[in-house]
Design a protein around this motif. Structure first.
Motif, PDB file in Angstrom:
ATOM      1  N   ASN A  63       1.964  -4.750   4.306  1.00 11.27           N
ATOM      2  CA  ASN A  63       0.754  -5.502   4.666  1.00 11.27           C
ATOM      3  C   ASN A  63       1.019  -6.954   5.019  1.00 11.27           C
ATOM      4  N   PHE A  98       1.374   5.583   0.384  1.00 12.52           N
ATOM      5  CA  PHE A  98       0.858   6.712   1.148  1.00 12.52           C
ATOM      6  C   PHE A  98       1.659   7.973   0.839  1.00 12.52           C
ATOM      7  N   ASN A 125       2.691  -6.880   9.845  1.00 15.69           N
ATOM      8  CA  ASN A 125       3.412  -5.855  10.605  1.00 15.69           C
ATOM      9  C   ASN A 125       3.281  -4.581   9.810  1.00 15.69           C
ATOM     10  N   GLU A 126       2.565  -3.620  10.339  1.00 18.63           N
ATOM     11  CA  GLU A 126       2.141  -2.497   9.518  1.00 18.63           C
ATOM     12  C   GLU A 126       3.149  -1.362   9.488  1.00 18.63           C
ATOM     13  N   LYS A 127       4.413  -1.674   9.614  1.00 21.28           N
ATOM     14  CA  LYS A 127       5.385  -0.588   9.657  1.00 21.28           C
ATOM     15  C   LYS A 127       5.476   0.084   8.307  1.00 21.28           C
ATOM     16  N   LEU A 128       5.782   1.357   8.344  1.00 21.24           N
ATOM     17  CA  LEU A 128       5.920   2.167   7.143  1.00 21.24           C
ATOM     18  C   LEU A 128       7.392   2.377   6.806  1.00 21.24           C
ATOM     19  N   SER A 150       0.864  -1.172   0.000  1.00 23.93           N
ATOM     20  CA  SER A 150       0.000   0.000   0.000  1.00 23.93           C
ATOM     21  C   SER A 150       0.901   1.221   0.000  1.00 23.93           C
ATOM     22  N   PHE A 200       9.602   5.034   4.748  1.00 21.63           N
ATOM     23  CA  PHE A 200       9.427   6.400   4.258  1.00 21.63           C
ATOM     24  C   PHE A 200      10.509   6.775   3.261  1.00 21.63           C
ATOM     25  N   GLY A 201      10.145   7.662   2.351  1.00 27.38           N
ATOM     26  CA  GLY A 201      11.127   8.356   1.543  1.00 27.38           C
ATOM     27  C   GLY A 201      11.769   9.470   2.352  1.00 27.38           C
ATOM     28  N   ASN A 248       3.784   0.392   2.763  1.00 25.86           N
ATOM     29  CA  ASN A 248       3.473  -0.573   3.809  1.00 25.86           C
ATOM     30  C   ASN A 248       3.228  -1.898   3.104  1.00 25.86           C
ATOM     31  N   TYR A 274       2.297  11.331   3.235  1.00 26.39           N
ATOM     32  CA  TYR A 274       2.108  12.012   4.501  1.00 26.39           C
ATOM     33  C   TYR A 274       2.635  13.434   4.366  1.00 26.39           C
TER      34      TYR A 274
END
Lengths: 113, 115
Positions: A95, A34, A98-101, A32, A103-104, A93, A36
């Protein structure tokens, strides 16, 4: 490993200009995606998201389309405002429970009147 | 949505001391995450904290340096131990609600300066 590559900043635009912030990803699974946003002096907020190929996330005039073929999730806005000045982070993420993100590096956007 | 608060919002600490950061969520959540944002950098995950089990640390982070507690489903603490100036960062906790792909919510962050 999994990673997110973002257009380097800072980016400075005039009010009402068109905005694109590029984001590409590398992932072992089907992530997924995102965007932010972090406004000056504030915490991190979700701007928009997309969970499958060809999905378009949108919010506050911003849009991003999940492009699996090019592994990209570029952020666009047709007419930026001074209030859009912030740091924008692309993230993924995987999926896998473990829902850790991941990041750029973030892109600092400044809009001048 | 989840509302997350953190204490303290900022602190200035001396080298060699420790600071414990608190994170409170307004609802019960399974997973909580701790991130670090070094000056001018992106967010890096330190560890994942599930209630009732040991925290899972990411590569480059160890429990002795960043001990984490998760005593219940709404609360967690992160301690930054034996601090050095390189630990000066913003520390954020986050959580999510629901299954894969759902939104993660972030606390406002704790801005730490180590002298």
């Amino acid at each position: 490993g999994d990673s997110v590559t973002q257009m380097e900043g800072p980016v400075t635009l005039s009010e009402e200009a068109f905005l694109t912030i590029n984001c590409t990803y590398t992932a072992t699974g089907y992530p997924s995606l995102f965007w932010y946003v972090q406004y000056p002096g504030e915490g991190l907020q979700l701007l928009l998201k997309a969970t499958k190929a060809d999905d378009k996330g949108s919010n506050k005039g911003f849009e991003a389309t999940y492009r699996k073929e090019t592994t990209s999730f570029h952020l666009e806005k047709g007419s930026v405002q001074v209030s859009d000045s912030a740091v924008y982070f692309c993230a993924l993420n995987l999926n896998f429970g473990n829902e850790k993100l991941t990041f750029g590096t973030g892109t600092r956007l400044t809009i001048i009147p | 949505s989840a509302v997350i608060s953190q204490k303290p919002s900022r602190d200035i600490c001396q080298r060699g001391t420790s600071l414990t950061i608190q994170c409170q969520v307004d609802s019960q959540v399974t997973m909580m995450f701790w991130y670090r944002q070094q000056p001018g950098q992106s967010l890096t995950l330190i560890a994942t904290a599930n209630q009732g089990s040991e925290a899972t640390y990411e590569s480059g982070f160890v429990i002795d340096k960043f001990p984490i507690s998760r005593p219940n489903l709404t609360f967690s603490t992160l301690t930054v131990s034996n601090m050095s100036p390189e630990d000066s960062s913003i520390y954020l906790c986050s959580t999510h609600q629901g299954g894969g792909g759902d939104t993660q919510y972030f606390g406002p962050g704790t801005r730490l300066t180590v002298l």
